[in-house]
Enzyme design. Structure first.
Site, PDB file in Angstrom:
ATOM      1  N   LYS A  24      11.299 -13.463 -26.608  1.00 49.76           N
ATOM      2  CA  LYS A  24      12.693 -13.953 -26.620  1.00 49.76           C
ATOM      3  C   LYS A  24      12.924 -14.886 -27.810  1.00 49.76           C
ATOM      4  O   LYS A  24      13.943 -14.777 -28.491  1.00 49.76           O
ATOM      5  CB  LYS A  24      12.976 -14.691 -25.305  1.00 49.76           C
ATOM      6  CG  LYS A  24      14.101 -15.707 -25.344  1.00 49.76           C
ATOM      7  CD  LYS A  24      14.236 -16.380 -24.007  1.00 49.76           C
ATOM      8  CE  LYS A  24      14.837 -17.758 -23.947  1.00 49.76           C
ATOM      9  NZ  LYS A  24      14.399 -18.828 -24.769  1.00 49.76           N
ATOM     10  N   ASN A  25      11.966 -15.787 -28.056  1.00 50.17           N
ATOM     11  CA  ASN A  25      12.197 -16.805 -29.086  1.00 50.17           C
ATOM     12  C   ASN A  25      11.935 -16.309 -30.508  1.00 50.17           C
ATOM     13  O   ASN A  25      12.038 -17.083 -31.460  1.00 50.17           O
ATOM     14  CB  ASN A  25      11.393 -18.065 -28.761  1.00 50.17           C
ATOM     15  CG  ASN A  25      11.968 -18.762 -27.535  1.00 50.17           C
ATOM     16  OD1 ASN A  25      13.068 -18.418 -27.075  1.00 50.17           O
ATOM     17  ND2 ASN A  25      11.241 -19.718 -26.985  1.00 50.17           N
ATOM     18  N   ARG A  98      21.402 -21.682 -27.197  1.00 53.30           N
ATOM     19  CA  ARG A  98      21.272 -22.593 -28.348  1.00 53.30           C
ATOM     20  C   ARG A  98      21.230 -21.827 -29.667  1.00 53.30           C
ATOM     21  O   ARG A  98      21.252 -22.419 -30.738  1.00 53.30           O
ATOM     22  CB  ARG A  98      20.014 -23.442 -28.198  1.00 53.30           C
ATOM     23  CG  ARG A  98      20.052 -24.321 -26.966  1.00 53.30           C
ATOM     24  CD  ARG A  98      18.934 -25.305 -26.924  1.00 53.30           C
ATOM     25  NE  ARG A  98      18.934 -26.239 -28.039  1.00 53.30           N
ATOM     26  CZ  ARG A  98      19.780 -27.259 -28.171  1.00 53.30           C
ATOM     27  NH1 ARG A  98      20.686 -27.481 -27.265  1.00 53.30           N
ATOM     28  NH2 ARG A  98      19.696 -28.049 -29.214  1.00 53.30           N
ATOM     29  N   CYS A 122      18.719 -24.603 -21.960  1.00 52.43           N
ATOM     30  CA  CYS A 122      18.237 -25.264 -20.757  1.00 52.43           C
ATOM     31  C   CYS A 122      18.470 -26.767 -20.818  1.00 52.43           C
ATOM     32  O   CYS A 122      18.392 -27.371 -21.882  1.00 52.43           O
ATOM     33  CB  CYS A 122      16.756 -24.963 -20.586  1.00 52.43           C
ATOM     34  SG  CYS A 122      16.497 -23.247 -20.152  1.00 52.43           S
ATOM     35  N   ASP A 324       6.503 -24.674 -22.905  1.00 57.12           N
ATOM     36  CA  ASP A 324       7.035 -23.652 -21.989  1.00 57.12           C
ATOM     37  C   ASP A 324       5.960 -23.056 -21.074  1.00 57.12           C
ATOM     38  O   ASP A 324       6.277 -22.303 -20.166  1.00 57.12           O
ATOM     39  CB  ASP A 324       7.707 -22.532 -22.793  1.00 57.12           C
ATOM     40  CG  ASP A 324       8.753 -23.087 -23.720  1.00 57.12           C
ATOM     41  OD1 ASP A 324       9.853 -23.374 -23.266  1.00 57.12           O
ATOM     42  OD2 ASP A 324       8.445 -23.272 -24.917  1.00 57.12           O
ATOM     43  N   VAL A 346       6.707 -32.776 -25.878  1.00 52.60           N
ATOM     44  CA  VAL A 346       7.714 -32.089 -26.701  1.00 52.60           C
ATOM     45  C   VAL A 346       9.136 -32.433 -26.241  1.00 52.60           C
ATOM     46  O   VAL A 346      10.011 -32.736 -27.054  1.00 52.60           O
ATOM     47  CB  VAL A 346       7.479 -30.558 -26.710  1.00 52.60           C
ATOM     48  CG1 VAL A 346       8.532 -29.858 -27.572  1.00 52.60           C
ATOM     49  CG2 VAL A 346       6.073 -30.240 -27.217  1.00 52.60           C
TER      50      VAL A 346
HETATM   51  N1  EPU Z   1      14.759 -32.280 -31.875  1.00 53.83           N
HETATM   52  C1  EPU Z   1      15.492 -33.338 -32.350  1.00 53.83           C
HETATM   53  N2  EPU Z   1      16.509 -33.059 -33.243  1.00 53.83           N
HETATM   54  C2  EPU Z   1      16.792 -31.790 -33.651  1.00 53.83           C
HETATM   55  C3  EPU Z   1      16.020 -30.712 -33.164  1.00 53.83           C
HETATM   56  C4  EPU Z   1      14.994 -30.988 -32.259  1.00 53.83           C
HETATM   57  O1  EPU Z   1      15.251 -34.486 -31.993  1.00 53.83           O
HETATM   58  O2  EPU Z   1      17.721 -31.608 -34.457  1.00 53.83           O
HETATM   59  C5  EPU Z   1      13.686 -32.555 -30.882  1.00 53.83           C
HETATM   60  C6  EPU Z   1      14.014 -31.963 -29.513  1.00 53.83           C
HETATM   61  O3  EPU Z   1      14.879 -32.779 -28.778  1.00 53.83           O
HETATM   62  C7  EPU Z   1      12.652 -31.816 -28.908  1.00 53.83           C
HETATM   63  C8  EPU Z   1      11.778 -31.482 -30.095  1.00 53.83           C
HETATM   64  O4  EPU Z   1      12.495 -31.896 -31.263  1.00 53.83           O
HETATM   65  O5  EPU Z   1      12.244 -33.017 -28.337  1.00 53.83           O
HETATM   66  C9  EPU Z   1      11.386 -30.028 -30.235  1.00 53.83           C
HETATM   67  O6  EPU Z   1      12.538 -29.200 -30.212  1.00 53.83           O
HETATM   68  P1  EPU Z   1      12.613 -27.844 -31.010  1.00 53.83           P
HETATM   69  O7  EPU Z   1      13.685 -27.934 -32.038  1.00 53.83           O
HETATM   70  O8  EPU Z   1      11.238 -27.462 -31.460  1.00 53.83           O
HETATM   71  O9  EPU Z   1      13.063 -26.829 -29.873  1.00 53.83           O
HETATM   72  P2  EPU Z   1      14.149 -25.679 -29.955  1.00 53.83           P
HETATM   73  O10 EPU Z   1      14.072 -24.981 -31.254  1.00 53.83           O
HETATM   74  O11 EPU Z   1      15.467 -26.172 -29.474  1.00 53.83           O
HETATM   75  C10 EPU Z   1      12.546 -23.786 -29.134  1.00 53.83           C
HETATM   76  C11 EPU Z   1      12.530 -22.827 -27.997  1.00 53.83           C
HETATM   77  C12 EPU Z   1      12.219 -23.568 -26.711  1.00 53.83           C
HETATM   78  C13 EPU Z   1      10.857 -24.230 -26.866  1.00 53.83           C
HETATM   79  C14 EPU Z   1      10.858 -25.145 -28.097  1.00 53.83           C
HETATM   80  C15 EPU Z   1       9.505 -25.760 -28.380  1.00 53.83           C
HETATM   81  C16 EPU Z   1      14.135 -21.165 -28.654  1.00 53.83           C
HETATM   82  C17 EPU Z   1      15.460 -20.550 -28.432  1.00 53.83           C
HETATM   83  N3  EPU Z   1      13.835 -22.203 -27.882  1.00 53.83           N
HETATM   84  O12 EPU Z   1      13.575 -24.719 -28.837  1.00 53.83           O
HETATM   85  O13 EPU Z   1      12.137 -22.598 -25.702  1.00 53.83           O
HETATM   86  O14 EPU Z   1      10.580 -24.974 -25.715  1.00 53.83           O
HETATM   87  O15 EPU Z   1      11.269 -24.396 -29.255  1.00 53.83           O
HETATM   88  O16 EPU Z   1       8.550 -24.763 -28.599  1.00 53.83           O
HETATM   89  O17 EPU Z   1      13.364 -20.733 -29.491  1.00 53.83           O
HETATM   90  C18 EPU Z   1      12.605 -21.605 -23.647  1.00 53.83           C
HETATM   91  O18 EPU Z   1      12.300 -20.523 -24.163  1.00 53.83           O
HETATM   92  O19 EPU Z   1      12.812 -21.741 -22.407  1.00 53.83           O
HETATM   93  C19 EPU Z   1      12.724 -22.797 -24.473  1.00 53.83           C
HETATM   94  C20 EPU Z   1      13.288 -23.924 -24.068  1.00 53.83           C
END
Ligand code: EPU
Length: 451
Positions: A24-25, A98, A122, A324, A346
């Protein structure tokens, strides 16, 4: 409470084979990348999940023709006639995922402007987008926040830049990649995320004509090119889904072969699974045997038949233990003897679901301190982000409301492991990230029914 309810008669070990498709990601990001090309792209092994529908809808609004290819799971995206979409149309997708935030760079390159609705995804903490906005501004984008969403333009084009992320965010790294590939000049990104899904996205972009170098120490260099073309790609398998089924096998004392799962992406998970006492066998060697065709391998996971052992763990960015993987595994840890520790580093608020497990008989205490590992960003910020799980506990049935995707799946596993009949409300949320989970549960012998 919502009316999509699954009745789960627990206590039966899950046994059998299921298959995971493209992650998915990665799939959702590869779909956004198709927007950057000037000819059609083909993505294979695409799972039928809600996030794919949302991204398809957004691509279509921007003039990309999205259609099914000849193979099952094949998606064809034709971006020949990309166009601007109206704010109202885009806003229909507000709050659903997102992924829209990743449309910024591609839309700025293709149509010169972008509108991004309010994001969904989420509810596992504040999930800010400050790294994204900061990076886009450094490329030269003008970002205006409005009540209805975010308007972006780039009157002077987008230019390569030097960036360092405060934390190796997956989304912000993808934002930089999807913007830098067609920006003018070279971009250097420090402290980048290097998850397997990111490396696979880089493979997609390279197929499209991009020039990207992954250096050691989380440094990625992108040399902008004026145009990109379409790609053909088979995504990496979904290692989160694979681990979720592995945890289900352990928690229900069963045996599940996850076809399509790949050892290389799951090494950290497999080490932990083994430390708890879980057994596994990599079955993909079958595929490689000379003369054998049509046989697909994966990873077979099973309960050892004796008591499981407690472990101390912390989640981290790759190559650490994925955040995850945490929720499904905690359910299995309720069955391990002794005190297990889970330090979530995380997301600051990803342990709320443990309350429901306690309601079912688990003994899980959450703490504000950084337990069992190295101090993290959340230690002094008052977030309950460490859990101590005392086991083994006999789980009993309960009525549960699914809070988010991964916690939702862990509720489902808990209900399957518990004695008695549970009602799980809000199960449709699981379709966001787990393809045909009800069909797979049926194939594994789970006793579940829709009300
Ligand atoms: N963060 C910030 N500012 C930002 C971006 C992120 O502070 O501008 C922080 C977040 O709040 C968090 C940390 O950085 O504490 C990591 O967030 P990240 O940006 O890595 O997560 P994401 O890209 O929003 C993706 C996956 C998530 C997965 C995370 C970590 C997708 C669509 N989502 O989220 O997957 O948990 O990376 O590996 O790719 C899921 O599949 O259920 C899911 C939540």
């Amino acid at each position: 409470m919502t009316d999509d309810v699954l009745t789960v008669h627990g206590g039966t070990p899950l046994r059998g084979q299921i298959r995971v498709r493209g992650a998915k990601n990665l799939v959702s990001k590869a779909m956004v990348a198709a927007l950057l090309g000037e000819s059609p792209s083909r993505l294979y092994d695409v799972p039928r999940i809600r996030d794919v529908e949302v991204v398809s809808g957004l691509l279509e609004l921007h003039g990309v023709k999205v259609s099914a290819g000849a193979d099952d799971g094949e998606l064809v995206m034709d971006p020949t006639n990309v166009e601007e979409a109206s704010t109202d149309e885009i806003n229909v997708h507000a709050g659903s995922s997102r992924i829209p935030i990743l449309f910024c760079g591609p839309l700025l390159h293709r149509v010169g402007r972008a509108f991004i609705p309010d994001l969904g995804g989420c509810h596992i903490g504040p999930r800010p987008i400050d790294f994204h906005i900061q990076a886009l501004r450094e490329f030269g984008a003008i970002v205006d926040k409005a009540p209805e969403g975010m308007h972006l333009s780039a009157p002077n084009g987008l230019h390569g830049t030097k960036l360092e992320l405060p934390y190796p965010s997956v989304g912000a790294t993808e934002q930089v990649l999807l913007t830098a590939v067609r920006a003018d000049g070279v971009t250097e990104l420090r402290n980048a995320a290097i998850e397997p899904e990111i490396i696979d996205l880089i493979c997609v972009l390279q197929k499209m004509g991009a020039i990207i170098t992954v250096h050691t120490d989380r440094v990625i260099e992108i040399q902008g090119v004026p145009r990109l073309h379409g790609y053909q790609h088979k995504p990496i398998p979904d290692r989160i889904e694979a681990a979720s089924w592995a945890a289900a096998a352990l928690a229900t004392k069963g045996e599940i072969e996850v076809l399509g799962a790949r050892q290389a992406d799951m090494m950290t998970f497999l080490n932990v699974f083994r430390s708890i006492g879980g057994e596994f066998e990599i079955t993909d060697a079958r595929v490689a045997r000379p003369g054998v065709t049509g046989v697909e391998g994966g990873i077979k996971f099973w309960h050892p038949g004796h008591e499981l052992q407690a472990v101390a763990l912390e989640t981290d960015v790759h190559p650490g233990f994925m955040t995850d993987w945490q929720q499904p595994l905690v359910v299995a840890l309720t069955q391990a003897r002794g005190l297990s520790i889970m330090h979530e580093t995380v997301y600051e608020q990803r342990l709320g679901y443990t309350q429901a497990l306690n309601q079912m008989g688990a003994t899980i205490q959450v703490y504000r301190d950084c337990l069992g590992g190295t101090p993290c960003r959340f230690g002094r910020r008052n977030f309950k982000h460490s859990a101590v799980i005392a086991g083994p506990s006999k789980l009993h049935a309960a009525d549960l409301e699914i809070p988010d995707l991964r916690a939702g799946f862990s509720h489902l596993i808990a209900a399957l492991a518990a004695e008695g009949t549970s009602r799980v409300y809000g199960v449709d949320l699981i379709n966001r990230g787990y393809e045909d989970f009800e069909g797979k549960l049926g194939a594994l012998g789970a006793l579940v029914e829709r009300l």
